[in-house]
Design an enzyme around this catalytic site. Structure first.
Site, short mmCIF file in Angstrom:
data_model
loop_
_atom_site.label_atom_id
_atom_site.label_comp_id
_atom_site.label_asym_id
_atom_site.label_seq_id
_atom_site.Cartn_x
_atom_site.Cartn_y
_atom_site.Cartn_z
N GLU A 1 -5.99 -7.41 5.68
CA GLU A 1 -5.43 -8.47 4.84
C GLU A 1 -5.59 -9.83 5.47
OE1 GLU A 1 -1.94 -7.09 7.40
OE2 GLU A 1 -3.80 -6.28 6.58
N ASP B 1 -5.71 -3.14 -3.01
CA ASP B 1 -7.04 -3.73 -3.21
C ASP B 1 -7.02 -4.81 -4.27
OD1 ASP B 1 -7.97 -2.01 -1.30
OD2 ASP B 1 -8.87 -0.58 -2.73
N ASN C 1 0.82 -1.22 0.00
CA ASN C 1 0.00 0.00 0.00
C ASN C 1 0.85 1.26 0.00
OD1 ASN C 1 -2.56 -1.18 -0.07
ND2 ASN C 1 -2.64 -1.44 2.16
#
Length: 208
Positions: free
Chosen positions: A207, A181, A172
């Site tokens: 996650e 995503d 990220n």
């Protein structure tokens, strides 16, 4: 003797007159019953049947007999005409009501089917993770609690596998949240493609 003879002759004459009167009166009475009393009786029975709750199509045979009476030129014929007109109007209204009921039933069935589809979709949305398509946290705990109770009751084993994506925060940070995503979606697709029918892959959060 003359008086007795005259009395006997008078009796014969009276008897002949009585028989003649009966011969004339009987056909007239029969005509009266057939042409006047019988239609009135039929009308009375029809009204009684309607008052007792019978439907108009259940007494069609009696109404057909009344239709013959409307050919008369007297008051009874006029009454029969008005009754037949009334019965035809009732039949028409009943047909209209049946058509409306059928239309309403069709609409109700259609609305019910749409409502079921909406409820199914809402239930699916309530139990599905919007990002990955897996079961969400709520559905996961419902499934686990049920499976655990079945395991205790039947004394059968249950397997629970926990997955956590390593270095997901780094993905990220370096590539942005859209890339993270997409990673989650790819992992979810792998789980869905390889899971058995009895397996329930779910996303607990993040996650995990």
């Amino acid at each position: 003797e003359i008086v007795q003879k005259n009395i006997q002759e008078m009796r014969k004459v009276l008897a002949l007159i009585a028989i003649t009167c009966l011969l004339f009166i009987f056909p007239f009475a029969w005509y009266f019953f057939s042409s006047i009393s019988k239609p009135i009786t039929q009308l009375s029975r029809i009204f009684q049947d309607l008052a007792s709750g019978k439907r108009i199509h259940e007494i069609d045979g009696a109404i057909m007999q009344i239709e013959e009476a409307q050919k008369r030129d007297d008051e009874l014929g006029f009454l029969a005409q008005r009754f037949v007109t009334l019965s035809n109007a009732i039949k028409q209204k009943m047909n209209e009501i049946n058509e409306i009921n059928a239309s309403l039933e069709s609409r109700v069935e259609e609305s019910t089917a749409k409502l079921r589809a909406i409820n199914t979709e809402m239930e699916k949305l309530a139990n599905t993770d919007s990002l990955t398509g897996l079961h969400n946290r709520r559905a996961f705990f419902e499934i686990v609690n049920f499976a655990y109770s079945q395991m205790k009751r039947n004394n059968t084993p249950m397997s629970l596998i926990m997955l956590d994506l390593d270095h997901f925060k780094l993905i990220n940070d370096q590539h942005g949240h859209p890339a993270g995503d997409e990673v989650l979606r790819c992992v979810a697709r792998c789980l869905l493609e390889t899971a058995r029918e009895s397996d329930y892959p779910a996303r607990i959060g993040g996650e995990e």
